[in-house]
Design an enzyme around this catalytic site. Structure first.
Site, PDB file in Angstrom:
ATOM      1  N   GLN A  50       2.850  -6.762  20.690  1.00 26.58           N
ATOM      2  CA  GLN A  50       3.929  -6.295  21.560  1.00 26.58           C
ATOM      3  C   GLN A  50       5.142  -7.223  21.431  1.00 26.58           C
ATOM      4  O   GLN A  50       5.065  -8.408  21.738  1.00 26.58           O
ATOM      5  CB  GLN A  50       3.436  -6.282  23.005  1.00 26.58           C
ATOM      6  CG  GLN A  50       4.511  -6.105  24.060  1.00 26.58           C
ATOM      7  CD  GLN A  50       5.212  -4.771  24.001  1.00 26.58           C
ATOM      8  OE1 GLN A  50       6.293  -4.655  23.420  1.00 26.58           O
ATOM      9  NE2 GLN A  50       4.593  -3.762  24.573  1.00 26.58           N
ATOM     10  N   ARG A  52       7.955  -6.986  23.090  1.00 26.20           N
ATOM     11  CA  ARG A  52       8.664  -7.129  24.358  1.00 26.20           C
ATOM     12  C   ARG A  52       8.028  -8.246  25.173  1.00 26.20           C
ATOM     13  O   ARG A  52       6.838  -8.235  25.456  1.00 26.20           O
ATOM     14  CB  ARG A  52       8.619  -5.814  25.145  1.00 26.20           C
ATOM     15  CG  ARG A  52       9.522  -5.802  26.366  1.00 26.20           C
ATOM     16  CD  ARG A  52       9.455  -4.449  27.044  1.00 26.20           C
ATOM     17  NE  ARG A  52      10.370  -4.380  28.166  1.00 26.20           N
ATOM     18  CZ  ARG A  52      10.395  -3.382  29.042  1.00 26.20           C
ATOM     19  NH1 ARG A  52       9.555  -2.377  28.908  1.00 26.20           N
ATOM     20  NH2 ARG A  52      11.253  -3.379  30.028  1.00 26.20           N
ATOM     21  N   LEU A  73       2.277   9.916  36.445  1.00 30.66           N
ATOM     22  CA  LEU A  73       2.637  11.218  35.888  1.00 30.66           C
ATOM     23  C   LEU A  73       2.390  11.305  34.385  1.00 30.66           C
ATOM     24  O   LEU A  73       2.138  12.375  33.858  1.00 30.66           O
ATOM     25  CB  LEU A  73       4.111  11.523  36.203  1.00 30.66           C
ATOM     26  CG  LEU A  73       4.478  11.529  37.690  1.00 30.66           C
ATOM     27  CD1 LEU A  73       5.953  11.858  37.869  1.00 30.66           C
ATOM     28  CD2 LEU A  73       3.608  12.529  38.456  1.00 30.66           C
ATOM     29  N   GLY A  91       2.972   2.259  26.831  1.00 28.54           N
ATOM     30  CA  GLY A  91       2.898   2.354  28.285  1.00 28.54           C
ATOM     31  C   GLY A  91       2.597   1.048  28.986  1.00 28.54           C
ATOM     32  O   GLY A  91       1.949   1.037  30.043  1.00 28.54           O
ATOM     33  N   GLU A  92       3.091  -0.074  28.459  1.00 28.23           N
ATOM     34  CA  GLU A  92       2.775  -1.359  29.091  1.00 28.23           C
ATOM     35  C   GLU A  92       3.388  -1.467  30.479  1.00 28.23           C
ATOM     36  O   GLU A  92       2.781  -2.043  31.388  1.00 28.23           O
ATOM     37  CB  GLU A  92       3.232  -2.531  28.217  1.00 28.23           C
ATOM     38  CG  GLU A  92       2.858  -3.872  28.812  1.00 28.23           C
ATOM     39  CD  GLU A  92       2.689  -4.984  27.798  1.00 28.23           C
ATOM     40  OE1 GLU A  92       2.526  -6.133  28.232  1.00 28.23           O
ATOM     41  OE2 GLU A  92       2.713  -4.702  26.594  1.00 28.23           O
ATOM     42  N   ARG A 129      12.577   3.499  22.176  1.00 30.19           N
ATOM     43  CA  ARG A 129      12.711   3.708  23.615  1.00 30.19           C
ATOM     44  C   ARG A 129      13.717   2.752  24.250  1.00 30.19           C
ATOM     45  O   ARG A 129      13.929   2.772  25.446  1.00 30.19           O
ATOM     46  CB  ARG A 129      11.343   3.552  24.294  1.00 30.19           C
ATOM     47  CG  ARG A 129      10.355   4.605  23.837  1.00 30.19           C
ATOM     48  CD  ARG A 129       9.088   4.571  24.653  1.00 30.19           C
ATOM     49  NE  ARG A 129       8.163   5.612  24.214  1.00 30.19           N
ATOM     50  CZ  ARG A 129       7.044   5.922  24.850  1.00 30.19           C
ATOM     51  NH1 ARG A 129       6.710   5.276  25.944  1.00 30.19           N
ATOM     52  NH2 ARG A 129       6.251   6.866  24.394  1.00 30.19           N
TER      53      ARG A 129
END
Length: 295
Positions: A50, A52, A73, A91-92, A129
């Site tokens: 990762q 980020r 959701l 989806g971290e 993203r």
């Protein structure tokens, strides 16, 4: 021997598109699909690749509150490694927010992805993203360029970003480490960073201290940097020998400048000369009271 070029994979968008389609199908299916799982949060391991590093705590709290009220959701996406353990692909933020919300389990889509593609997918996901800060983004670009031995133009075509944007972002890695750290912490914007690139290491320190200490906008910072360059050029023309023979401790001067800025004085440093600006007599009196700094 030159390193041969490797092609980037299909990319996360294509893979997640297929996974998402399967997930939608599973919602309307009569029987449960094995693709969508309910996993214990503690059993999902983070992606070791990762890129980020920084997550906005207030934004995570907002997402956590939303999950408490409305539920999750959109499932996270995981893959299974050779040991049968689940590794997070996408989806971290959702995973962290779910933990913050006190959730014990989370819906996850199990994607058929080889573990050796994890680094590439993590890089591309965050790039596409736009979840990385400018320095993390630059490091991600650099890693993809090095890993696949491709040009800026080729990377541009693969990740759908302009070549100019990629090149300009990569230039941020030429900044001094302390400036990069401030950008990662959100204390400097990418707009500030672009104009700091043109400065020498010493000038970067002076300008950065002034920008942060006085909370300057990008436009105000541009004026500051023009003044620094102009003044340095004048001083070098007038006193070339004095400047070359100077033995002043620059770090000590920088510490004094930092203290002045913390005390809300208008100050700057030019070629071993510390300038303090006063607009009222009361400012001079205040300065004299606070002049004893701990260097």
């Amino acid at each position: 021997m030159a390193k041969s070029k490797r092609g980037l994979g299909r990319g996360l968008g294509a893979i997640l598109g297929e996974v998402g389609e399967s997930y939608e199908n599973s919602l309307h299916a009569d029987n449960d699909s094995l693709l969508v799982l309910e996993l214990n949060i503690e059993n999902i391991k983070p992606n070791p690749y990762q890129p980020r590093k920084n997550f906005d705590e207030s934004a995570l709290q907002e997402l956590s509150d939303s999950i408490k009220e409305h539920g999750l959701l959109q499932p996270v996406v995981v893959c299974e490694d050779r040991y049968g353990e689940y590794i997070l692909i996408a989806g971290e933020r959702r995973l962290r927010a779910s933990k913050l919300a006190g959730m014990e389990s989370i819906r996850a889509i199990l994607a058929d992805i080889k573990f050796d593609k994890m680094r590439e997918l993590a890089l591309i996901e965050n790039i596409q993203r736009e979840e990385l800060n400018p320095i993390e983004l630059a490091l991600s670009y650099q890693e993809l360029l090095n890993e696949y031995n491709i040009t800026h133009e080729e990377l541009s075509q693969k990740i759908k970003k302009s070549r100019v944007q990629i090149t300009n972002t990569l230039r941020l890695l030429n900044l001094e480490k302390f400036v990069q750290d401030y950008i990662m912490e959100g204390k400097l914007t990418q707009g500030h960073a672009k104009i700091l690139i043109t400065l020498s290491p010493d000038e970067q320190r002076i300008a950065t201290d002034s920008i942060i200490g006085q909370k300057l906008t990008v436009r105000e910072s541009e004026m500051l940097i023009r003044n620094i360059k102009t003044q340095n050029s004048i001083d070098e023309d007038r006193h070339p020998k004095m400047i070359n023979k100077s033995h002043v401790d620059r770090e000590l001067l920088h510490s004094v400048l930092t203290e002045l800025l913390k005390q809300n004085f208008k100050a700057n440093l030019r070629n071993n000369r510390l300038y303090v600006e006063f607009n009222q007599n009361v400012e001079i009196v205040d300065f004299l009271k606070k002049i004893q700094f701990k260097a």
